[in-house]
Design a protein around this motif. Structure first.
Motif, short mmCIF file in Angstrom:
data_model
loop_
_atom_site.label_atom_id
_atom_site.label_comp_id
_atom_site.label_asym_id
_atom_site.label_seq_id
_atom_site.Cartn_x
_atom_site.Cartn_y
_atom_site.Cartn_z
N TRP A 108 0.81 -1.22 0.00
CA TRP A 108 0.00 0.00 0.00
C TRP A 108 0.85 1.27 0.00
CZ3 TRP A 108 0.44 3.60 3.87
CH2 TRP A 108 1.12 3.19 5.03
N LYS A 109 2.07 1.19 0.55
CA LYS A 109 2.90 2.39 0.62
C LYS A 109 4.07 2.36 -0.36
CE LYS A 109 5.74 0.62 4.42
NZ LYS A 109 6.22 0.87 5.78
N ALA A 110 4.04 1.45 -1.32
CA ALA A 110 5.19 1.21 -2.19
C ALA A 110 5.26 2.14 -3.40
CB ALA A 110 5.20 -0.23 -2.68
N THR A 111 4.15 2.79 -3.78
CA THR A 111 4.12 3.56 -5.02
C THR A 111 3.74 5.01 -4.75
OG1 THR A 111 3.50 1.58 -6.23
CG2 THR A 111 3.16 3.67 -7.35
N ARG A 112 4.54 5.91 -5.33
CA ARG A 112 4.25 7.34 -5.27
C ARG A 112 3.92 7.81 -6.69
NH1 ARG A 112 9.34 7.32 -2.23
NH2 ARG A 112 8.86 7.50 -0.02
N VAL A 113 3.11 8.84 -6.79
CA VAL A 113 2.76 9.40 -8.09
C VAL A 113 2.98 10.91 -8.06
CG1 VAL A 113 0.31 9.68 -7.47
CG2 VAL A 113 0.96 9.53 -9.88
N GLY A 114 3.38 11.46 -9.19
CA GLY A 114 3.58 12.91 -9.25
C GLY A 114 3.68 13.40 -10.68
N THR A 115 3.97 14.67 -10.83
CA THR A 115 4.14 15.27 -12.15
C THR A 115 5.44 16.06 -12.16
OG1 THR A 115 2.91 17.24 -11.53
CG2 THR A 115 1.65 15.46 -12.55
N SER A 116 6.03 16.16 -13.33
CA SER A 116 7.22 16.99 -13.52
C SER A 116 7.12 17.67 -14.88
CB SER A 116 8.50 16.15 -13.50
OG SER A 116 8.85 15.80 -12.19
#
Length: 122
Positions: A108-116
């Motif tokens: 559950w805490k293994a993936t982060r998402v973002g933008t650049s």
């Protein structure tokens, strides 16, 4: 016409160098992140990617992965290259960072998402 080859910098100060596309639309390069959730020394990391066939508008989509050399994680980026009226190129990307976790209960805490957003340096 947007060309991915060259040196790019994002809003956090990370630098990325992309090679010319080969005949099949793939490219390689290196990524030097300015930010990381680690106490280890940040190392330049290799990337591999592909560009979709350029459209008539010359603003193609692309994707690439970065294999971090200082952490047990990988990041996948997808995006599109845009060219404004003055010819300024911008890479708008979304990324997923997958970190290695000790067990399935920690997924559950293994993936982060973002933008650049990357702009050309040269």
């Amino acid at each position: 016409q947007c060309d991915l080859q060259g040196l790019w910098r994002n809003e956090l100060g990370s630098n990325m160098t992309l090679s010319a596309l080969d005949a099949s639309g793939t490219f390689s390069g290196s990524y030097h992140t300015a930010v990381a959730a680690t106490n280890k020394q940040i190392l330049v990391s290799p990337l591999q990617g592909a560009q979709q066939h350029p459209s008539d508008k010359g603003q193609p989509t692309f994707g690439f992965t970065v294999q971090w050399q200082f952490a047990d994680s990988m990041t996948a980026f997808v995006g599109q290259c845009f060219v404004d009226r003055r010819g300024k190129e911008t890479l708008e990307t979304t990324w997923l960072l997958r970190e290695e976790v000790p067990s399935r209960k920690d997924v559950w805490k293994a993936t982060r998402v973002g933008t650049s957003i990357f702009t050309r340096i040269k």
